[in-house]
Design an enzyme around this catalytic site. Structure first.
Site, mmCIF file in Angstrom:
data_model
loop_
_atom_site.group_PDB
_atom_site.id
_atom_site.type_symbol
_atom_site.label_atom_id
_atom_site.label_comp_id
_atom_site.label_asym_id
_atom_site.label_seq_id
_atom_site.Cartn_x
_atom_site.Cartn_y
_atom_site.Cartn_z
ATOM 1 N N SER A 80 2.847 -5.481 -3.331
ATOM 2 C CA SER A 80 2.378 -3.972 -2.607
ATOM 3 C C SER A 80 1.303 -3.442 -3.361
ATOM 4 O O SER A 80 0.774 -2.421 -2.893
ATOM 5 C CB SER A 80 3.879 -2.973 -2.756
ATOM 6 O OG SER A 80 3.653 -2.860 -4.167
ATOM 7 N N LYS A 121 3.171 2.222 -8.201
ATOM 8 C CA LYS A 121 2.508 2.580 -7.127
ATOM 9 C C LYS A 121 1.177 3.455 -7.707
ATOM 10 O O LYS A 121 1.247 3.905 -8.732
ATOM 11 C CB LYS A 121 3.065 3.381 -6.017
ATOM 12 C CG LYS A 121 4.539 2.760 -5.458
ATOM 13 C CD LYS A 121 4.074 1.741 -4.535
ATOM 14 C CE LYS A 121 5.416 0.918 -4.081
ATOM 15 N NZ LYS A 121 5.306 -0.499 -3.387
#
EC number: 3.4.21.89
Length: 185
Positions: A45, A86
């Site tokens: 990701s 993230k």
């Protein structure tokens, strides 16, 4: 008499080793729980910035001094038993939107140099890297986060905003594998 002195000296030496070991364990605990922690990247990701199975050092103390900023790569508690890594896109009070593969914060376009390679590939192949969404106003005390691999990231677009209270720290150093040692941007 010499036997007693020898036994006392050996006992003192063992006691010094035990104290040194206890201090080392205490220091390791304090450093790990308050200052730094290792984190293993799980999945794709955050590619191309971070790769699956890379190990990073997370600085925990930084967010006691200041709040996360857009562009920071953070680790946060996504669930009770799972942490995510993230990139911070927006902070409380910001309005986040994507139109035509362009990120806007408070209606201003944002350059995302970490996505240039992926955006070029998406453009050549005729699709958008990041689907349109928003505008979304981020509540105070919350963050909007996304993975750099926008097509393969479970982030604020799906899970909602992230509470500042759930932030573990900022990813500052990639230390493994050794030949990939670097400081993420």
């Amino acid at each position: 008499m010499k036997e007693i002195e020898g036994a006392t000296k050996a006992k003192n030496e063992w006691w010094e080793w035990i104290k040194a070991l206890a201090i080392a364990i205490l220091l390791a605990f304090v450093i790990r729980s308050l200052l730094f922690a290792p984190f293993v990247v799980d999945g794709a990701s955050m590619m191309p910035t971070l790769h699956d199975r890379e190990r990073v050092i997370v600085t925990k103390l930084i967010y006691f001094v200041k709040e996360p900023s857009p562009g920071d790569i953070i680790v946060f508690h996504a669930t009770a038993d799972r942490d995510y890594i993230k990139r911070v896109i927006g902070v409380g009070g910001d309005i986040v939107e994507v139109r035509g593969d362009q990120l806007y914060i408070n209606q201003e376009p944002v350059d995302e140099p970490y996505l240039h390679e992926y955006k070029q590939q998406a453009e050549q192949e005729g699709y958008f890297l990041t689907g349109d969404f928003g505008p979304i106003e981020i509540p105070e005390g919350e963050l909007f986060v996304m993975g750099d691999n926008r097509l393969n990231s479970k982030d604020s677009r799906m899970i909602g905003t992230v509470s500042l209270k759930s932030v573990v720290g900022r990813a500052d150093v990639i230390f493994w594998p050794l030949n990939q040692f670097r400081f993420p941007k």
